[in-house]
Design an enzyme around this catalytic site. Structure first.
Site, mmCIF file in Angstrom:
data_model
loop_
_atom_site.group_PDB
_atom_site.id
_atom_site.type_symbol
_atom_site.label_atom_id
_atom_site.label_comp_id
_atom_site.label_asym_id
_atom_site.label_seq_id
_atom_site.Cartn_x
_atom_site.Cartn_y
_atom_site.Cartn_z
ATOM 1 N N GLY A 49 -42.739 -17.618 -30.536
ATOM 2 C CA GLY A 49 -42.696 -16.729 -31.689
ATOM 3 C C GLY A 49 -44.034 -16.502 -32.360
ATOM 4 O O GLY A 49 -44.132 -15.725 -33.308
ATOM 5 N N HIS A 50 -45.100 -17.140 -31.868
ATOM 6 C CA HIS A 50 -46.410 -17.049 -32.540
ATOM 7 C C HIS A 50 -47.517 -16.822 -31.531
ATOM 8 O O HIS A 50 -48.222 -17.762 -31.187
ATOM 9 C CB HIS A 50 -46.675 -18.344 -33.312
ATOM 10 C CG HIS A 50 -47.741 -18.232 -34.356
ATOM 11 N ND1 HIS A 50 -49.069 -18.522 -34.121
ATOM 12 C CD2 HIS A 50 -47.678 -17.874 -35.652
ATOM 13 C CE1 HIS A 50 -49.766 -18.370 -35.231
ATOM 14 N NE2 HIS A 50 -48.942 -17.973 -36.160
ATOM 15 N N PHE A 51 -47.806 -15.781 -31.039
ATOM 16 C CA PHE A 51 -47.167 -14.486 -31.162
ATOM 17 C C PHE A 51 -46.847 -14.016 -29.753
ATOM 18 O O PHE A 51 -47.709 -14.152 -28.882
ATOM 19 C CB PHE A 51 -48.101 -13.480 -31.827
ATOM 20 C CG PHE A 51 -48.527 -13.882 -33.218
ATOM 21 C CD1 PHE A 51 -47.682 -13.660 -34.299
ATOM 22 C CD2 PHE A 51 -49.745 -14.489 -33.446
ATOM 23 C CE1 PHE A 51 -48.070 -14.012 -35.585
ATOM 24 C CE2 PHE A 51 -50.133 -14.848 -34.724
ATOM 25 C CZ PHE A 51 -49.302 -14.613 -35.793
#
Length: 144
Positions: A49-51
């Site tokens: 999720g990052h990124f």
């Protein structure tokens, strides 16, 4: 060569997967300073999720890695064996460089103040000699 591997680190720190964020300790002067390493792998969970498409280690996780290196330093003293160190402050932190998969983060913490209940560490994370994160971390020991 590592002075402490991850299994030996687990004998000092209460952290466990997925939150044990240091892989090895290269240098250790209990109560004075520690140097640890984190080898950033492509499959680290936070990269989902990052990124997506541009993986970057979250700066706050690098601060936590530094805190864990500092905790190894403080908790390696015989009188602190089995204790837990908790964050009480993060001061003057600067995130100076992105860290990406495949890189190794060198985490150096010098304890500039250490008392029976609390302490302060000066922390620097580098990658290939370049500063990535710097700051001052304060902590207290969880009451026994």
């Amino acid at each position: 060569m590592a002075l402490l591997n991850q299994e030996q680190i687990k004998e000092i720190l209460p952290h466990r997967d997925p939150f044990l964020l240091i892989d090895e300790v290269e240098e250790l002067e209990p109560g004075v300073r520690a140097v640890a390493l984190k080898h950033v792998k492509e499959d680290e969970d936070w990269f989902r999720g990052h990124f997506p498409g541009h993986p970057v280690v979250p700066g706050v996780l690098i601060v936590e890695m530094l805190a864990q290196a500092g905790a190894v330093c403080a908790l390696s003293l015989p009188e602190n064996k089995g204790r837990i160190a908790l964050f009480t402050g993060i001061n003057d932190v600067k995130i100076r460089r992105q860290v990406t998969p495949g890189e190794t983060i060198r985490l150096e913490v010098e304890l500039i103040k250490l008392r029976s209940q609390a302490g302060v560490g000066r922390a620097t994370a580098t990658v290939n000699g370049e500063r990535a994160v710097t700051g001052e971390l304060t902590f207290m020991f969880l009451k026994d």
